[in-house]
Design a protein around this motif. Structure first.
Motif, PDB file in Angstrom:
ATOM      1  N   LEU A  44       9.431  13.535 -11.349  1.00 14.96           N
ATOM      2  CA  LEU A  44       8.156  14.234 -11.438  1.00 14.96           C
ATOM      3  C   LEU A  44       7.379  14.018 -10.140  1.00 14.96           C
ATOM      4  N   TYR A  45       6.465  14.948  -9.903  1.00 16.57           N
ATOM      5  CA  TYR A  45       5.733  14.896  -8.647  1.00 16.57           C
ATOM      6  C   TYR A  45       4.947  13.578  -8.492  1.00 16.57           C
ATOM      7  N   GLY A  46       4.425  13.088  -9.602  1.00 12.38           N
ATOM      8  CA  GLY A  46       3.669  11.825  -9.550  1.00 12.38           C
ATOM      9  C   GLY A  46       4.519  10.694  -9.004  1.00 12.38           C
ATOM     10  N   GLU A  47       5.762  10.695  -9.400  1.00  8.09           N
ATOM     11  CA  GLU A  47       6.650   9.649  -8.922  1.00  8.09           C
ATOM     12  C   GLU A  47       6.916   9.815  -7.427  1.00  8.09           C
ATOM     13  N   TYR A  48       6.984  11.105  -7.010  1.00  7.32           N
ATOM     14  CA  TYR A  48       7.247  11.340  -5.595  1.00  7.32           C
ATOM     15  C   TYR A  48       6.107  10.829  -4.722  1.00  7.32           C
ATOM     16  N   ILE A  49       4.873  11.078  -5.121  1.00  4.48           N
ATOM     17  CA  ILE A  49       3.773  10.720  -4.212  1.00  4.48           C
ATOM     18  C   ILE A  49       3.348   9.249  -4.322  1.00  4.48           C
ATOM     19  N   THR A  50       3.896   8.521  -5.281  1.00  5.36           N
ATOM     20  CA  THR A  50       3.483   7.109  -5.416  1.00  5.36           C
ATOM     21  C   THR A  50       3.668   6.289  -4.131  1.00  5.36           C
ATOM     22  N   PRO A  51       4.829   6.352  -3.466  1.00  2.00           N
ATOM     23  CA  PRO A  51       4.954   5.578  -2.214  1.00  2.00           C
ATOM     24  C   PRO A  51       3.945   6.018  -1.164  1.00  2.00           C
ATOM     25  N   GLY A  52       3.673   7.326  -1.114  1.00  2.97           N
ATOM     26  CA  GLY A  52       2.690   7.837  -0.161  1.00  2.97           C
ATOM     27  C   GLY A  52       1.309   7.275  -0.446  1.00  2.97           C
ATOM     28  N   LEU A  53       1.003   7.145  -1.743  1.00  3.29           N
ATOM     29  CA  LEU A  53      -0.307   6.611  -2.100  1.00  3.29           C
ATOM     30  C   LEU A  53      -0.392   5.110  -1.794  1.00  3.29           C
ATOM     31  N   MET A  54       0.731   4.429  -1.955  1.00  4.06           N
ATOM     32  CA  MET A  54       0.747   3.001  -1.593  1.00  4.06           C
ATOM     33  C   MET A  54       0.453   2.841  -0.104  1.00  4.06           C
ATOM     34  N   ALA A  55       1.100   3.712   0.690  1.00  2.00           N
ATOM     35  CA  ALA A  55       0.852   3.645   2.131  1.00  2.00           C
ATOM     36  C   ALA A  55      -0.583   4.054   2.447  1.00  2.00           C
ATOM     37  N   MET A  56      -1.112   4.988   1.665  1.00  2.00           N
ATOM     38  CA  MET A  56      -2.496   5.415   1.883  1.00  2.00           C
ATOM     39  C   MET A  56      -3.470   4.252   1.666  1.00  2.00           C
ATOM     40  N   ILE A  57      -3.198   3.454   0.642  1.00  2.00           N
ATOM     41  CA  ILE A  57      -4.045   2.283   0.396  1.00  2.00           C
ATOM     42  C   ILE A  57      -4.063   1.402   1.639  1.00  2.00           C
ATOM     43  N   GLN A  58      -2.882   1.218   2.200  1.00  2.00           N
ATOM     44  CA  GLN A  58      -2.798   0.352   3.380  1.00  2.00           C
ATOM     45  C   GLN A  58      -3.446   0.991   4.597  1.00  2.00           C
ATOM     46  N   LEU A  59      -3.334   2.306   4.687  1.00  2.00           N
ATOM     47  CA  LEU A  59      -3.965   3.021   5.794  1.00  2.00           C
ATOM     48  C   LEU A  59      -5.488   2.828   5.728  1.00  2.00           C
ATOM     49  N   PHE A  60      -6.045   3.073   4.563  1.00  2.00           N
ATOM     50  CA  PHE A  60      -7.489   2.890   4.401  1.00  2.00           C
ATOM     51  C   PHE A  60      -7.881   1.452   4.683  1.00  2.00           C
ATOM     52  N   ASN A  61      -7.099   0.537   4.132  1.00  2.00           N
ATOM     53  CA  ASN A  61      -7.435  -0.875   4.313  1.00  2.00           C
ATOM     54  C   ASN A  61      -7.423  -1.261   5.796  1.00  2.00           C
ATOM     55  N   GLY A  62      -6.404  -0.773   6.499  1.00  2.00           N
ATOM     56  CA  GLY A  62      -6.308  -1.076   7.924  1.00  2.00           C
ATOM     57  C   GLY A  62      -7.493  -0.529   8.705  1.00  2.00           C
ATOM     58  N   MET A  63      -7.848   0.718   8.392  1.00  2.00           N
ATOM     59  CA  MET A  63      -8.954   1.346   9.108  1.00  2.00           C
ATOM     60  C   MET A  63     -10.278   0.688   8.735  1.00  2.00           C
ATOM     61  N   GLN A  64     -10.390   0.329   7.459  1.00  2.00           N
ATOM     62  CA  GLN A  64     -11.635  -0.256   6.997  1.00  2.00           C
ATOM     63  C   GLN A  64     -11.889  -1.611   7.643  1.00  2.00           C
ATOM     64  N   SER A  65     -10.841  -2.442   7.677  1.00  2.00           N
ATOM     65  CA  SER A  65     -11.088  -3.753   8.258  1.00  2.00           C
ATOM     66  C   SER A  65     -11.324  -3.627   9.752  1.00  2.00           C
ATOM     67  N   SER A  66     -10.739  -2.573  10.367  1.00  2.00           N
ATOM     68  CA  SER A  66     -11.006  -2.396  11.784  1.00  2.00           C
ATOM     69  C   SER A  66     -12.421  -1.896  11.987  1.00  2.00           C
ATOM     70  N   LEU A  67     -12.828  -1.000  11.101  1.00  2.64           N
ATOM     71  CA  LEU A  67     -14.159  -0.439  11.263  1.00  2.64           C
ATOM     72  C   LEU A  67     -15.227  -1.478  11.054  1.00  2.64           C
ATOM     73  N   SER A  68     -14.940  -2.393  10.136  1.00  2.00           N
ATOM     74  CA  SER A  68     -15.943  -3.419   9.888  1.00  2.00           C
ATOM     75  C   SER A  68     -16.153  -4.235  11.156  1.00  2.00           C
ATOM     76  N   MET A  69     -15.153  -4.237  12.053  1.00  3.22           N
ATOM     77  CA  MET A  69     -15.348  -4.929  13.322  1.00  3.22           C
ATOM     78  C   MET A  69     -16.283  -4.148  14.230  1.00  3.22           C
ATOM     79  N   VAL A  70     -16.267  -2.831  14.068  1.00  5.38           N
ATOM     80  CA  VAL A  70     -17.074  -2.013  14.957  1.00  5.38           C
ATOM     81  C   VAL A  70     -18.559  -2.169  14.628  1.00  5.38           C
ATOM     82  N   TYR A  71     -18.842  -2.278  13.356  1.00  2.00           N
ATOM     83  CA  TYR A  71     -20.244  -2.427  12.986  1.00  2.00           C
ATOM     84  C   TYR A  71     -20.838  -3.647  13.651  1.00  2.00           C
ATOM     85  N   ASP A  72     -22.045  -3.499  14.076  1.00  2.00           N
ATOM     86  CA  ASP A  72     -22.673  -4.552  14.845  1.00  2.00           C
ATOM     87  C   ASP A  72     -22.766  -5.861  14.079  1.00  2.00           C
TER      88      ASP A  72
END
Lengths: 291, 251
Positions: free
Chosen positions: A83-111
């Motif tokens: 099913l399609y849900g099963e197909y996108i699960t790995p993509g969503l796992m990577a998305m979590i990590q993508l957001f997390n990576g960007m978020q922790s980097s962005l928190s460095m940008v904030y003064d």
């Protein structure tokens, strides 16, 4: 002078500055950084919840809606129709990590957070080690999020083989390191960032949509050969495929190589960017913090 | 121990530019151990740039900075190890407890948890915050946060303490508390202190004062000496004359 001399004597035991640090002290530092990042994450309940809600919305709503529209034929690593849900699960796992990576980097940008980065950087341990520790800590936090997501997804009938849960761990560590290093690099080169929207538009969305997270690449090829090539050269595609194969107890060697290579590349670039003499930090000084 | 006569901090011919703008111009001064040195300058004088160089956030473009003979560029580990820093902006984790913030800092210096706890209790007792060890930082007042930051900077037992505008945004009593606390440290521990401020009333008569204006040092020495050299009535007057003279020179 005599009091000063006496005073210097009294604090002398603490100043074996020449000695360097032992392996144990390096470990203490790493543990401390990981522990702090995890604590901070657990304290910021909104961040945890939004990190979970985001992929779950995709899974519950988007995947359900597209289930009938997009048929996924049998492609490796899958052995049956899925099913399609099963197909996108790995993509969503990577998305979590993508957001997390960007978020922790962005928190460095904030003064305000830049201050936290400064307390990290005045540690006497080598700067490359501090940045790597920070990266490991960010990855550890992303693992917490991904497994929490997998746990909830299991109730939604996303049930990869039990062994997959274990085998996907090294893949997630690698992809987490790669995306975290990318975030760190971005944080060092971005001059000013008003909010999350910029990175969202220029990094997260393009990376996510030009990847195999939402649709298999052979389908993309039918639609647009150009897009297909872009997807193939997108490191995020390889993070997704590495996770996808590992989750079904297989290895995609090309993706493994690409992810390892990109991790090293981004990390070296980030370390150079944070190097005080070469780095971009000093150049950034012209926009603020000069007072 | 040859270290006794070495300055705690020595800044030699340091210049720093951001693109075309020169933030520091040939800055030279030293701070002896067990000395309270006030770096006095208006906003934009270059104080924060100097702090970024001392703490090695930026590389030194020209000149040398040494902490007890350890060059910040070449032996940064050794130099940072004996340096305690209090930054201008708040750098504590608001959601973590006082103790958690302190043990995190200790870990960054390779100090294990048990040792860190003991040292934390010690420093907290000294700033009269022992009973708040398990409170979240968020629940402390501004003055208390500053005291925690100072305690944190002392955790690894530095020999030089640098503070960038530590009293900004605090009420009169908290300011006085922090100032007297840091002065006591010098007397009790022999720590060298560089205290950056634009508030002239924080300067005492027997302090060393370094006047920084538009990236250049206008005066450096004991307060009484600087005042006498300017033919001024007090340090406020001396500062006005110095910066006024520099302004008219530039014009």
């Amino acid at each position: 002078m005599s009091t000063a001399a006496a005073n210097t004597q009294r604090i002398a035991p603490a100043l074996d500055a020449q000695e360097g640090f032992s392996a144990g002290q390096y470990l203490i530092c790493l543990k401390g950084i990981v522990w702090r990042e995890s604590l901070r994450f657990l304290h910021q309940r909104e961040r945890f919840i939004s990190a979970l809600v985001r992929p779950l919305v995709w899974l519950f709503i988007f995947a359900a809606g597209f289930r009938q529209v997009l048929g996924v034929s049998i492609i490796p690593p899958y052995q049956t129709y899925i099913l399609y849900g099963e197909y996108i699960t790995p993509g969503l796992m990577a998305m979590i990590q993508l957001f997390n990576g960007m978020q922790s980097s962005l928190s460095m940008v904030y003064d305000r957070e830049m201050g936290n980065m400064r307390t990290l950087l005045v540690s006497p341990l080598p700067r490359w080690y501090l940045l790597c520790s920070k990266l490991v800590a960010g990855t550890a936090v992303s693992l917490l999020q991904v497994y929490a997501f997998l746990f909830i997804a299991w109730f939604w009938d996303i049930e990869p083989p039990p062994l997959g849960y274990l085998l996907v761990l090294p893949a997630l560590i690698l992809s987490g390191l790669m995306l975290g290093a990318l975030g760190m690099l971005i944080s060092s080169v971005i001059k000013q960032l008003e909010n999350f929207a910029g990175v969202m538009n220029f990094v997260i969305f393009p990376m996510f949509f030009t990847s195999s997270a939402l649709y298999p690449l052979w389908r993309v090829r039918e639609g647009s050969p150009l897009l297909y090539y872009i997807c193939q050269y997108n490191p995020f595609t390889h993070a997704v495929e590495l996770i996808r194969f590992a989750l079904y107890a297989q290895i995609d060697w090309i993706s493994l190589a690409v992810v390892c290579g990109c991790t090293a590349l981004f990390m070296i670039a980030a370390i150079l960017a944070y190097d005080p003499s070469r780095g971009l930090l000093a150049r950034r000084g012209e926009t603020g913090g000069v007072a | 121990m040859h270290g006794i006569t070495n300055p705690a901090l020595s800044v030699e011919a340091v210049s720093h530019s951001y693109a075309a703008r020169r933030a520091l111009d040939n800055v030279t001064f030293t701070v002896a151990p067990a000395t309270f040195a006030v770096l006095l300058g208006l906003n934009g004088a270059g104080k924060s740039t100097l702090f970024s160089l001392i703490t090695r956030l930026y590389g030194t473009q020209h000149g040398h900075i040494r902490i007890f003979d350890h060059d910040v560029e070449r032996a940064s580990g050794a130099a940072l190890r004996i340096l305690g820093v209090v930054f201008q902006s708040r750098t504590l984790d608001l959601d973590l407890s006082v103790m958690q913030n302190l043990t995190y800092h200790a870990a960054l210096h390779g100090i294990g948890k048990r040792e860190a706890r003991e040292r934390s209790k010690e420093v907290l007792a000294r700033i009269a915050l022992a009973d708040r060890a398990h409170d979240k930082i968020r629940n402390l007042s501004g003055g208390q946060m500053r005291r925690v930051e100072i305690a944190r900077a002392l955790l690894h037992r530095p020999r030089l303490l640098v503070l960038d505008e530590p009293s900004v945004g605090l009420d009169i009593k908290s300011r006085a508390d922090i100032l007297s606390h840091v002065r006591r440290l010098i007397a009790e521990e022999g720590v060298g202190v560089l205290w950056a401020t634009h508030l002239i009333d924080e300067v005492a008569d027997d302090d060393q004062v370094i006047v920084l204006h538009q990236g250049r040092i206008l005066a450096d020495g004991l307060v009484s000496r600087v005042v006498a050299d300017c033919g001024a009535a007090d340090i406020r007057d001396a500062f006005t004359r110095l910066t006024g003279a520099a302004a008219s020179e530039a014009a």
